[in-house]
Design a protein around this motif. Structure first.
Motif, PDB file in Angstrom:
ATOM      1  N   LYS A  44      12.503   1.614  -2.484  1.00  0.00           N
ATOM      2  CA  LYS A  44      12.927   0.294  -3.051  1.00  0.00           C
ATOM      3  C   LYS A  44      12.169  -0.915  -2.302  1.00  0.00           C
ATOM      4  CE  LYS A  44      18.138   1.056  -3.454  1.00  0.00           C
ATOM      5  NZ  LYS A  44      19.327   0.339  -3.089  1.00  0.00           N
ATOM      6  N   ILE A  45      11.902  -1.975  -3.086  1.00  0.00           N
ATOM      7  CA  ILE A  45      11.277  -3.132  -2.481  1.00  0.00           C
ATOM      8  C   ILE A  45      12.055  -4.275  -2.928  1.00  0.00           C
ATOM      9  CG2 ILE A  45       9.139  -4.757  -2.478  1.00  0.00           C
ATOM     10  CD1 ILE A  45       7.469  -2.423  -3.734  1.00  0.00           C
ATOM     11  N   ASN A  46      12.605  -5.098  -1.752  1.00  0.00           N
ATOM     12  CA  ASN A  46      13.339  -6.036  -1.933  1.00  0.00           C
ATOM     13  C   ASN A  46      14.809  -5.613  -2.669  1.00  0.00           C
ATOM     14  OD1 ASN A  46      11.624  -7.996  -0.563  1.00  0.00           O
ATOM     15  ND2 ASN A  46      10.821  -8.470  -2.583  1.00  0.00           N
ATOM     16  N   ASP A  47      15.452  -4.591  -2.258  1.00  0.00           N
ATOM     17  CA  ASP A  47      16.545  -3.694  -3.029  1.00  0.00           C
ATOM     18  C   ASP A  47      16.245  -3.583  -4.420  1.00  0.00           C
ATOM     19  OD1 ASP A  47      17.918  -3.753  -0.377  1.00  0.00           O
ATOM     20  OD2 ASP A  47      18.633  -5.926  -0.699  1.00  0.00           O
ATOM     21  N   ILE A  48      15.114  -3.465  -4.850  1.00  0.00           N
ATOM     22  CA  ILE A  48      14.937  -2.957  -6.187  1.00  0.00           C
ATOM     23  C   ILE A  48      14.131  -1.718  -6.160  1.00  0.00           C
ATOM     24  CG2 ILE A  48      14.107  -3.714  -8.642  1.00  0.00           C
ATOM     25  CD1 ILE A  48      14.160  -6.793  -7.503  1.00  0.00           C
ATOM     26  N   ILE A  72       5.847   3.385   1.436  1.00  0.00           N
ATOM     27  CA  ILE A  72       5.225   2.150   0.875  1.00  0.00           C
ATOM     28  C   ILE A  72       5.186   1.084   2.128  1.00  0.00           C
ATOM     29  CG2 ILE A  72       5.530  -0.127  -0.084  1.00  0.00           C
ATOM     30  CD1 ILE A  72       6.952   1.687  -2.442  1.00  0.00           C
ATOM     31  N   PHE A  73       3.999   0.581   2.484  1.00  0.00           N
ATOM     32  CA  PHE A  73       3.820  -0.422   3.426  1.00  0.00           C
ATOM     33  C   PHE A  73       3.437  -1.666   3.103  1.00  0.00           C
ATOM     34  CE2 PHE A  73       2.431   3.930   4.785  1.00  0.00           C
ATOM     35  CZ  PHE A  73       2.952   3.977   6.082  1.00  0.00           C
ATOM     36  N   ASP A  74       4.015  -2.698   3.804  1.00  0.00           N
ATOM     37  CA  ASP A  74       3.780  -4.241   3.409  1.00  0.00           C
ATOM     38  C   ASP A  74       2.513  -4.559   3.793  1.00  0.00           C
ATOM     39  OD1 ASP A  74       4.165  -4.544   5.990  1.00  0.00           O
ATOM     40  OD2 ASP A  74       6.139  -5.422   5.960  1.00  0.00           O
ATOM     41  N   ASN A  75       2.155  -5.855   3.846  1.00  0.00           N
ATOM     42  CA  ASN A  75       0.770  -6.395   4.123  1.00  0.00           C
ATOM     43  C   ASN A  75       0.782  -6.424   5.690  1.00  0.00           C
ATOM     44  OD1 ASN A  75       2.565  -8.507   4.652  1.00  0.00           O
ATOM     45  ND2 ASN A  75       1.653 -10.025   3.393  1.00  0.00           N
ATOM     46  N   LYS A  76       1.959  -6.207   6.476  1.00  0.00           N
ATOM     47  CA  LYS A  76       1.661  -6.016   7.910  1.00  0.00           C
ATOM     48  C   LYS A  76       1.469  -4.938   8.298  1.00  0.00           C
ATOM     49  CE  LYS A  76       4.719 -10.286   8.229  1.00  0.00           C
ATOM     50  NZ  LYS A  76       6.186 -10.526   8.224  1.00  0.00           N
ATOM     51  N   ASN A  77       1.205  -3.877   7.264  1.00  0.00           N
ATOM     52  CA  ASN A  77       1.132  -2.482   7.531  1.00  0.00           C
ATOM     53  C   ASN A  77       2.228  -1.683   8.287  1.00  0.00           C
ATOM     54  OD1 ASN A  77      -0.411  -0.357   7.275  1.00  0.00           O
ATOM     55  ND2 ASN A  77      -1.229  -0.354   9.422  1.00  0.00           N
ATOM     56  N   GLU A  78       3.406  -2.277   7.811  1.00  0.00           N
ATOM     57  CA  GLU A  78       4.532  -1.719   8.440  1.00  0.00           C
ATOM     58  C   GLU A  78       5.415  -1.102   7.251  1.00  0.00           C
ATOM     59  OE1 GLU A  78       7.386  -4.807   9.981  1.00  0.00           O
ATOM     60  OE2 GLU A  78       5.620  -5.449  11.577  1.00  0.00           O
ATOM     61  N   SER A  79       6.049   0.018   7.477  1.00  0.00           N
ATOM     62  CA  SER A  79       6.644   0.655   6.352  1.00  0.00           C
ATOM     63  C   SER A  79       7.587   0.321   5.887  1.00  0.00           C
ATOM     64  CB  SER A  79       6.724   2.363   6.910  1.00  0.00           C
ATOM     65  OG  SER A  79       7.805   2.287   7.891  1.00  0.00           O
ATOM     66  N   ILE A  80       7.858   0.232   4.586  1.00  0.00           N
ATOM     67  CA  ILE A  80       9.230  -0.407   4.088  1.00  0.00           C
ATOM     68  C   ILE A  80      10.113   0.457   3.463  1.00  0.00           C
ATOM     69  CG2 ILE A  80       8.420  -2.908   4.031  1.00  0.00           C
ATOM     70  CD1 ILE A  80       8.171  -2.382   1.057  1.00  0.00           C
ATOM     71  N   THR A  81       9.448   2.103   3.330  1.00  0.00           N
ATOM     72  CA  THR A  81      10.375   3.078   2.791  1.00  0.00           C
ATOM     73  C   THR A  81      10.299   4.277   3.571  1.00  0.00           C
ATOM     74  OG1 THR A  81       8.196   3.977   1.524  1.00  0.00           O
ATOM     75  CG2 THR A  81       9.805   2.221   0.443  1.00  0.00           C
ATOM     76  N   PHE A  83       0.825  -1.238   0.073  1.00  0.00           N
ATOM     77  CA  PHE A  83      -0.116   0.172  -0.067  1.00  0.00           C
ATOM     78  C   PHE A  83       0.813   1.312  -0.167  1.00  0.00           C
ATOM     79  CE2 PHE A  83      -2.173   3.319   2.447  1.00  0.00           C
ATOM     80  CZ  PHE A  83      -3.259   3.509   1.851  1.00  0.00           C
ATOM     81  N   ILE A  84       0.634   2.170  -0.826  1.00  0.00           N
ATOM     82  CA  ILE A  84       1.335   3.255  -0.801  1.00  0.00           C
ATOM     83  C   ILE A  84       0.133   4.608  -0.155  1.00  0.00           C
ATOM     84  CG2 ILE A  84       2.111   5.467  -2.124  1.00  0.00           C
ATOM     85  CD1 ILE A  84       2.906   3.202  -4.291  1.00  0.00           C
ATOM     86  N   GLY A  85       0.491   5.076   0.894  1.00  0.00           N
ATOM     87  CA  GLY A  85      -0.116   5.861   1.781  1.00  0.00           C
ATOM     88  C   GLY A  85       0.318   7.221   1.518  1.00  0.00           C
ATOM     89  N   SER A  86      -0.726   8.241   1.703  1.00  0.00           N
ATOM     90  CA  SER A  86      -0.382   9.903   1.440  1.00  0.00           C
ATOM     91  C   SER A  86      -0.673  10.267   2.624  1.00  0.00           C
ATOM     92  CB  SER A  86      -0.945  10.324   0.313  1.00  0.00           C
ATOM     93  OG  SER A  86      -0.814  11.923   0.097  1.00  0.00           O
ATOM     94  N   TYR A  87       0.453  10.850   3.343  1.00  0.00           N
ATOM     95  CA  TYR A  87       0.327  11.600   4.857  1.00  0.00           C
ATOM     96  C   TYR A  87       0.843  12.768   4.679  1.00  0.00           C
ATOM     97  CZ  TYR A  87      -0.777   6.445   5.537  1.00  0.00           C
ATOM     98  OH  TYR A  87      -0.965   5.388   5.330  1.00  0.00           O
ATOM     99  N   ASP A  88       0.682  13.403   5.781  1.00  0.00           N
ATOM    100  CA  ASP A  88       1.370  14.657   5.933  1.00  0.00           C
ATOM    101  C   ASP A  88       2.943  14.792   5.928  1.00  0.00           C
ATOM    102  OD1 ASP A  88      -1.128  16.072   6.580  1.00  0.00           O
ATOM    103  OD2 ASP A  88      -0.729  15.763   8.705  1.00  0.00           O
ATOM    104  N   GLU A  89       3.441  13.532   6.411  1.00  0.00           N
ATOM    105  CA  GLU A  89       4.880  13.244   6.148  1.00  0.00           C
ATOM    106  C   GLU A  89       5.424  13.094   4.878  1.00  0.00           C
ATOM    107  OE1 GLU A  89       2.756  11.567   8.382  1.00  0.00           O
ATOM    108  OE2 GLU A  89       3.624  10.932  10.045  1.00  0.00           O
ATOM    109  N   GLY A  90       4.565  12.817   3.961  1.00  0.00           N
ATOM    110  CA  GLY A  90       4.687  12.133   2.618  1.00  0.00           C
ATOM    111  C   GLY A  90       4.240  11.140   2.185  1.00  0.00           C
TER     112      GLY A  90
END
Length: 78
Positions: free
Chosen positions: A57-61, A34-43, A24-31
Motif C-alpha cells: 500500500k501507498i497512503n493506505d491504497i 517500495i521505498f519513498d524518496n527518502k530511501n525509507e521502506s514503506i512496505t 522505487f521498487i527494489g529487488s533484494y534477497d529479502e524480496g
C-alpha cells in the motif's frame, strides 16, 4: 498490469511517480519492497510478485489498485 508483473518477475527494479512523489521498487534477497524518496521502506518485503502487488500500500491504497486506476507513472525500469 501485465507489464508490471513481467518486469517484476524478471527481477527488474522500477522508479515511479505517484502523487508528485518519486518511489522505487527494489529487488533484494529479502524480496521486493517500495521505498519513498527518502530511501525509507514503506512496505514489507515480498518474494511473491502477486502478493507484492496485492498487499503493498501507498497512503493506505493498495498498489495494485493505483496501477489499475492509472495513478502510477513509470519513470525508469532498471
Amino acid at each position: 498490469m501485465y507489464t508490471w508483473i513481467k518486469v517484476l518477475e524478471t527481477g527488474r527494479e522500477i522508479e515511479f511517480e505517484y502523487a508528485n512523489k518519486v518511489y522505487f521498487i527494489g529487488s533484494y534477497d529479502e524480496g521486493r519492497c517500495i521505498f519513498d524518496n527518502k530511501n525509507e521502506s514503506i512496505t514489507t518485503y515480498y518474494n511473491d510478485v502477486d502478493l507484492f502487488l496485492s498487499n503493498s500500500k501507498i497512503n493506505d491504497i493498495f498498489f495494485k489498485q493505483l496501477i489499475e486506476d492509472g495513478y502510477i507513472k513509470i519513470i525508469t525500469i532498471f
